[in-house]
Every structure is written in structure tokens, then in C-alpha cells.
Design a protein around this motif. Structure first.
Motif, PDB file in Angstrom:
ATOM      1  N   TYR A   9       0.847  -1.188   0.000  1.00 16.15           N
ATOM      2  CA  TYR A   9       0.000   0.000   0.000  1.00 16.15           C
ATOM      3  C   TYR A   9       0.886   1.243   0.000  1.00 16.15           C
ATOM      4  O   TYR A   9       1.696   1.444   0.899  1.00 16.15           O
ATOM      5  N   VAL A  10       0.747   2.074  -1.027  1.00 19.38           N
ATOM      6  CA  VAL A  10       1.529   3.308  -1.137  1.00 19.38           C
ATOM      7  C   VAL A  10       0.555   4.479  -1.026  1.00 19.38           C
ATOM      8  O   VAL A  10      -0.210   4.767  -1.952  1.00 19.38           O
ATOM      9  N   TYR A  11       0.595   5.128   0.124  1.00 17.58           N
ATOM     10  CA  TYR A  11      -0.358   6.200   0.427  1.00 17.58           C
ATOM     11  C   TYR A  11      -0.260   7.344  -0.572  1.00 17.58           C
ATOM     12  O   TYR A  11      -1.275   7.859  -1.031  1.00 17.58           O
ATOM     13  N   ILE A  12       0.958   7.703  -0.953  1.00 18.93           N
ATOM     14  CA  ILE A  12       1.142   8.840  -1.848  1.00 18.93           C
ATOM     15  C   ILE A  12       0.514   8.583  -3.212  1.00 18.93           C
ATOM     16  O   ILE A  12      -0.004   9.501  -3.863  1.00 18.93           O
ATOM     17  N   THR A  13       0.539   7.331  -3.661  1.00 17.73           N
ATOM     18  CA  THR A  13      -0.059   6.996  -4.954  1.00 17.73           C
ATOM     19  C   THR A  13      -1.574   7.189  -4.919  1.00 17.73           C
ATOM     20  O   THR A  13      -2.153   7.791  -5.824  1.00 17.73           O
ATOM     21  N   GLU A  14      -2.219   6.689  -3.854  1.00 16.03           N
ATOM     22  CA  GLU A  14      -3.666   6.828  -3.749  1.00 16.03           C
ATOM     23  C   GLU A  14      -4.076   8.277  -3.568  1.00 16.03           C
ATOM     24  O   GLU A  14      -5.053   8.733  -4.160  1.00 16.03           O
ATOM     25  N   VAL A  15      -3.309   9.024  -2.773  1.00 14.33           N
ATOM     26  CA  VAL A  15      -3.622  10.438  -2.547  1.00 14.33           C
ATOM     27  C   VAL A  15      -3.435  11.248  -3.833  1.00 14.33           C
ATOM     28  O   VAL A  15      -4.233  12.129  -4.140  1.00 14.33           O
ATOM     29  N   THR A  16      -2.392  10.935  -4.596  1.00 17.08           N
ATOM     30  CA  THR A  16      -2.159  11.629  -5.867  1.00 17.08           C
ATOM     31  C   THR A  16      -3.330  11.438  -6.819  1.00 17.08           C
ATOM     32  O   THR A  16      -3.805  12.392  -7.454  1.00 17.08           O
ATOM     33  N   PHE A  17      -3.818  10.197  -6.903  1.00 14.91           N
ATOM     34  CA  PHE A  17      -4.958   9.914  -7.770  1.00 14.91           C
ATOM     35  C   PHE A  17      -6.212  10.619  -7.255  1.00 14.91           C
ATOM     36  O   PHE A  17      -6.985  11.206  -8.024  1.00 14.91           O
ATOM     37  N   PHE A  18      -6.416  10.573  -5.942  1.00 12.02           N
ATOM     38  CA  PHE A  18      -7.593  11.205  -5.340  1.00 12.02           C
ATOM     39  C   PHE A  18      -7.593  12.716  -5.567  1.00 12.02           C
ATOM     40  O   PHE A  18      -8.616  13.304  -5.925  1.00 12.02           O
ATOM     41  N   ILE A  19      -6.442  13.355  -5.397  1.00 10.55           N
ATOM     42  CA  ILE A  19      -6.348  14.811  -5.594  1.00 10.55           C
ATOM     43  C   ILE A  19      -6.582  15.170  -7.059  1.00 10.55           C
ATOM     44  O   ILE A  19      -7.315  16.116  -7.371  1.00 10.55           O
ATOM     45  N   SER A  20      -5.974  14.398  -7.972  1.00 12.43           N
ATOM     46  CA  SER A  20      -6.165  14.660  -9.408  1.00 12.43           C
ATOM     47  C   SER A  20      -7.636  14.568  -9.798  1.00 12.43           C
ATOM     48  O   SER A  20      -8.160  15.409 -10.543  1.00 12.43           O
TER      49      SER A  20
END
Length: 309
Positions: free
Chosen positions: A192-203
Motif C-alpha cells: 500500500y503506497v499512500y502517496i499513490t492513492e492520494v495523488t490519484f484522489f487529488i487529481s
């Protein structure tokens, strides 16, 4: 679209789809095949009629023809693979094929967002700023706006999707969906990579909110202008020119915002599959019907073309 240097041991994915029952799959195949053919026929028909009738050579219909062209490719990025899968016991897709579908589905969907926003801007100018309409929506301006939509659409999710493609997939490869999407793919990752999910969510959130708010502001001015019109006939005509666009925006934005603006976390994939059907299968089929039935000019042009056959 090829993603390199992925250290995953998974080379292909298997879609779980809707059902493992043979007869249910055959029934869904017939249903989705009819939907796909209607989508292609309807959108190709809109493009042909707009190009064939000189009375439809207006910015609104120029944008509509691009929306129809987009819908053809958007649904084609999903439906052929879905139909083939329904005829097979094992619904398999390669790793590269999965992320290619993921990228094109999101890029085309993002382009649709921008084109719908431009269509709202077009209605704003036509109703609220009629004296500036032809200058702001000239042929050159329309072409530039549409090209900008396509360029922005194919760049917007490039980084988030690349980041997801670099996640390690080292175990399960069964996707609990009928297409390659963010949630099911990240659920299969063994890290689980938090930054990847957050990046997608913000985009996704920035895309949705910016487009939705701009359309909302446009229609706030439009409604205010319409309500000040002295003629009831003028008000009705103005509302009718916006009704089709509002219907499409409500269907598309509503379902996509439900899917991709939720906080990161676990969600029901069964519900996701039902909602995904709305914006990937149903909406592209309904768009031609919505515009054809609501526009008097388009219906006149359609009958004119049919009588010439």
C-alpha cells in the motif's frame, strides 16, 4: 501506452465480471452488444447529420460532433474486451493491456469532462453575452478549445496511472470488476503506497470540482439571464437549448463523482460495478438520443437527411 520497469511478478489479470453462470453471461453479452451497436450507430449518425446539414454548422453542434466522436472511442476502450470476456470462462487481460485500457478510459473520460465544460461555456455566451458570441466562439476559437480539451485530457492522469502501474503485484491477479480501474487494481497490490492513492484522489477531485463549479457558475448566470427575459417564448426556447447539456452533465458527473471523489479506503466493488455501467455503457448510448430528441434543429436536419436517402 506502455509502462516499463515494473517489477511485478503478475503478467496478466483475470476479470471477475458480473456472474459465473453461463446463461447469465450469454444474456449480458446480447444486452451489451445491442448497447454497443446502438452507441456506435447513434454517435456516428450525429456526426454524419451535423456534417451533412449546413444549418447545423454552429459552435454548439461542432462541439456536439466532437462529443459524439469521443463517445465512440470511450465506449470502444471498454466494450470489445467486455464482450469477449462474456464469451469466455476465464476473462483474461495482459498486464500491459489492462493499464492501456485504464489509461485510455480515464484520458477519454477526462476529455469528455472538458468538452462538457466548454459546451456549458458556449451556452453561457449564447444566452448571457449574445453580442460577443460569434467573436468568442469563432471557428478558430472552437478548434483551439477542442484541441486543448484533448491535450489536457490525455495528460491529466498520466502521472497517477503511471504510479499505479509501478506498484508491486506479487500475489492475486483477479480483478473484482469488468474493467481495469483504480480501486480494484490498488486492492491487488501487495504494497500500500499512500502517496499513490492520494495523488490519484487529488487529481480526480480537482478535475471534478473545477469542471463542475465552472459549469455551475455558467448556469447560475444563464438562469439569472433567462428569468429576466420578458417573453415566455424566449425563456422556453433558452431553457430548451440547455436541457440536453444539463441532462448529460447530471448523468455523467453524478456517477463519476460518486465513484472517484470518495475518501480513500475500502468500498463495495459490487456497487462500483453497477455505477460504472452507468457512465461507461448507458450514458454513451443515451447521449445521442438526448440531444436528438431535445433539439428541433437537429430533428429537422435528421428528417431532411433521411428523406434524401
Amino acid at each position: 501506452m506502455e509502462f516499463l520497469h515494473n517489477q511485478s511478478t503478475v503478467t496478466f489479470f483475470i476479470f471477475q465480471g458480473f456472474s459465473s453462470n453461463h446463461w447469465v453471461q450469454r444474456g449480458l453479452f446480447i444486452l451489451f452488444l445491442m448497447d454497443y451497436l446502438l452507441t456506435l450507430t447513434g454517435n456516428v449518425g450525429i456526426i454524419f447529420i451535423i456534417r451533412a446539414d449546413v444549418q447545423l454548422q454552429k459552435p454548439m453542434y461542432f462541439l456536439l460532433s466532437h462529443l459524439s466522436f469521443l463517445e465512440i472511442w470511450y465506449t470502444s476502450s471498454i466494450m470489445p474486451n467486455l464482450l469477449v470476456g462474456l464469451l469466455q470462462d476465464v476473462k483474461r487481460i495482459s498486464f500491459a493491456g489492462c493499464f492501456a485500457q485504464f489509461y485510455f478510459m480515464f484520458s477519454l473520460g477526462t476529455t469528455e469532462y472538458f468538452i462538457l465544460m466548454i459546451m456549458g461555456y458556449d451556452r453561457f455566451l449564447a444566452i448571457c453575452k449574445p453580442l460577443h458570441y460569434h467573436k468568442c466562439m469563432s471557428s478558430q476559437a472552437c478548434l483551439l478549445l477542442v484541441l486543448s480539451c484533448w491535450m489536457a485530457g490525455f495528460l491529466w492522469f498520466l502521472v497517477p496511472i503511471f504510479l499505479i502501474s509501478q506498484l508491486p503485484f506479487c500475489g492475486m491477479n483477479i480483478i473484482n470488476h469488468f474493467l481495469c480501474d483504480r480501486g480494484p487494481l490498488m486492492a491487488l497490490s501487495c504494497q500500500y503506497v499512500y502517496i499513490t492513492e492520494v495523488t490519484f484522489f487529488i487529481s480526480t477531485t480537482v478535475l471534478n470540482l473545477c469542471n463542475f463549479l465552472l459549469i455551475l457558475v455558467s448556469y447560475a448566470f444563464i438562469i439569472s439571464t433567462i428569468l429576466r427575459m420578458p417573453s415566455a417564448t424566449g425563456r422556453q426556447k433558452a431553457f430548451s437549448t440547455c436541457a440536453s447539456h444539463l441532462t448529460v452533465v447530471s448523468m455523467f458527473f453524478g456517477s463519476v463523482m460518486f465513484m472517484y471523489m470518495r475518501p480513500p479506503g475500502k468500498h463495495s466493488f459490487s456497487m462500483d460495478k453497477v455505477v460504472a455501467l452507468l457512465y461507461t455503457v448507458i450514458t454513451p448510448m443515451l447521449n445521442p438520443l438526448i440531444y436528438a430528441l431535445r433539439s428541433k434543429d437537429f430533428k429537422k436536419a435528421m428528417w431532411k437527411v433521411l428523406r434524401m436517402q
